[in-house]
Every structure is written in C-alpha cells, then in structure tokens.
Motif scaffolding. Structure first.
Motif, mmCIF file in Angstrom:
data_model
loop_
_atom_site.group_PDB
_atom_site.id
_atom_site.type_symbol
_atom_site.label_atom_id
_atom_site.label_comp_id
_atom_site.label_asym_id
_atom_site.label_seq_id
_atom_site.Cartn_x
_atom_site.Cartn_y
_atom_site.Cartn_z
ATOM 1 N N MET A 27 0.829 -1.205 0.000
ATOM 2 C CA MET A 27 0.000 0.000 0.000
ATOM 3 C C MET A 27 0.871 1.265 0.000
ATOM 4 O O MET A 27 0.359 2.364 0.200
ATOM 5 C CB MET A 27 -0.937 -0.013 1.204
ATOM 6 N N GLY A 28 2.194 1.084 -0.202
ATOM 7 C CA GLY A 28 3.070 2.232 -0.346
ATOM 8 C C GLY A 28 3.869 2.607 0.886
ATOM 9 O O GLY A 28 4.576 3.614 0.883
ATOM 10 N N MET A 29 3.811 1.856 1.938
ATOM 11 C CA MET A 29 4.550 2.174 3.158
ATOM 12 C C MET A 29 5.989 1.671 3.025
ATOM 13 O O MET A 29 6.247 0.670 2.371
ATOM 14 C CB MET A 29 3.859 1.513 4.361
ATOM 15 N N SER A 30 6.947 2.338 3.656
ATOM 16 C CA SER A 30 8.353 1.901 3.641
ATOM 17 C C SER A 30 8.469 0.573 4.388
ATOM 18 O O SER A 30 7.648 0.274 5.264
ATOM 19 C CB SER A 30 9.239 2.953 4.306
ATOM 20 N N PRO A 31 9.497 -0.220 4.069
ATOM 21 C CA PRO A 31 9.665 -1.510 4.763
ATOM 22 C C PRO A 31 9.795 -1.342 6.283
ATOM 23 O O PRO A 31 9.223 -2.135 7.038
ATOM 24 C CB PRO A 31 10.943 -2.093 4.162
ATOM 25 N N GLN A 32 10.523 -0.320 6.744
ATOM 26 C CA GLN A 32 10.689 -0.119 8.182
ATOM 27 C C GLN A 32 9.369 0.302 8.822
ATOM 28 O O GLN A 32 9.008 -0.193 9.901
ATOM 29 C CB GLN A 32 11.752 0.960 8.471
ATOM 30 N N GLY A 33 8.642 1.198 8.180
ATOM 31 C CA GLY A 33 7.347 1.650 8.696
ATOM 32 C C GLY A 33 6.339 0.509 8.710
ATOM 33 O O GLY A 33 5.574 0.347 9.662
ATOM 34 N N ALA A 34 6.341 -0.288 7.636
ATOM 35 C CA ALA A 34 5.420 -1.420 7.537
ATOM 36 C C ALA A 34 5.689 -2.432 8.648
ATOM 37 O O ALA A 34 4.761 -2.941 9.279
ATOM 38 C CB ALA A 34 5.553 -2.083 6.171
ATOM 39 N N LYS A 35 6.976 -2.706 8.916
ATOM 40 C CA LYS A 35 7.330 -3.647 9.981
ATOM 41 C C LYS A 35 6.921 -3.085 11.341
ATOM 42 O O LYS A 35 6.378 -3.810 12.180
ATOM 43 C CB LYS A 35 8.830 -3.942 9.961
#
Length: 176
Positions: free
Chosen positions: A101-109
């Motif tokens: 959905m466009g979130m960064s990998p760090q933010g998504a985690k």
C-alpha cells in the motif's frame, strides 16, 4: 575344718541354686517373648485381596491422570509455540500488505509488529460491509495518523477477509 567344707558346700550349693533360679526365670521370659511375638504376627491383618486390587486400580488411575496432565501441559506449550510462529508469520504478511500500500519496509514492519491478536479480538471494530475501497482507505489512514497501529492492522485484516469473502461468493460454482 569341717565347717569350712560344709560352708563351702553351702556357698556352692547356694550359687548353683541361684544359677538354677536365674535359668528358670530366663526360660519363661524367653517363652513369653516368643509367644508374644508369634501372637503379634498372627494378629497383624492379613492383606485383603480386594483392598490390594482397589489400591492398584487407584494407583493406575492416578498415573493416568498425571499422564493426561502432562500431555495437556505439553499441548499447551506446543500451542503457544505454534501461535508464536503463526503470529510472526502474520506480522510478516501484514508488513508485506502495508508495503504493497506504499509504506516503507521499516514503517510497515513497525506497524505490523504492533498487532496483538488477543487484544485486537477484544477491541471495538467498525463493520466494513458495504464500505467502498476509498472509505476503508480513509479509515486506515485515520488509524495510522492517530498512531492506533493495532486498529489499523485489524482494519487491514478485516478488509482482506471481506475481499476474500466477496470474491468467494462472486466466484461461479464449478462443483456441479
């Protein structure tokens, strides 16, 4: 001199009489002890076959209960290990969905790691039935903006489930 001899005989006879009376006292004491021991052994209760059988059955039953308790404890431990592994997998999938959905990998985690299924199960959830994709996206953005990450995770899970449910009901029945 003769008195000494007679006196010696008397002393000797007296000693022998004393030994004899001691022996006579000793024999009845030994007999009494032997008889009382034999009597006590006879008075001890003989083992009751029914009581022995019931005791063995109770012991077996107690061992079975302990085995069941051990099996339940092992099952609980294994369930906990499985749930921990499943939670880790779920969080990985959530992070992938957030990245999609466009979130960064760090933010998504970070957002995915906030998910706790036990707490999420008990929290109030808005129904997504009849909501458009844009309405759901707004709900997700609002939850993320307010830093209600677990609520955002649950909304995403509910949204994916709803899509699957609708997709399954819209699919043609090929089983006929």
């Amino acid at each position: 001199m003769r008195e000494n001899t007679i006196g010696s005989r008397r002393d000797g006879a007296h000693r022998e009489d004393h030994r004899m009376s001691n022996a006579l006292l000793f024999v009845p004491a030994v007999l009494a002890l032997t008889i009382s021991t034999a009597f006590a052994q006879q008075q001890q209760p003989q083992s009751d076959p029914n009581a022995d059988m019931m005791r063995r059955q109770q012991d077996t039953y107690n061992r079975q209960l302990q085995n069941k308790a051990d099996q339940f404890a092992e099952g609980d431990r294994q369930a906990w290990l499985n749930s921990a592994a499943n939670l880790a997998k779920l969080r990985v999938k959530l992070a992938e969905a957030w990245q999609g959905m466009g979130m960064s990998p760090q933010g998504a985690k970070f957002v995915a790691d906030a998910y706790d299924p036990n707490l999420a199960f008990h929290m109030h959830r808005a129904s997504l039935r009849g909501k458009s994709d844009q309405e759901v996206a707004q709900m997700l953005q609002s939850a993320l903006k307010d830093k209600h990450y677990m609520m955002a995770d649950q909304l995403l899970i509910d949204y994916q489930r709803e899509k699957l449910r609708l997709g399954a009901s819209a699919a043609p029945d090929t089983g006929r």
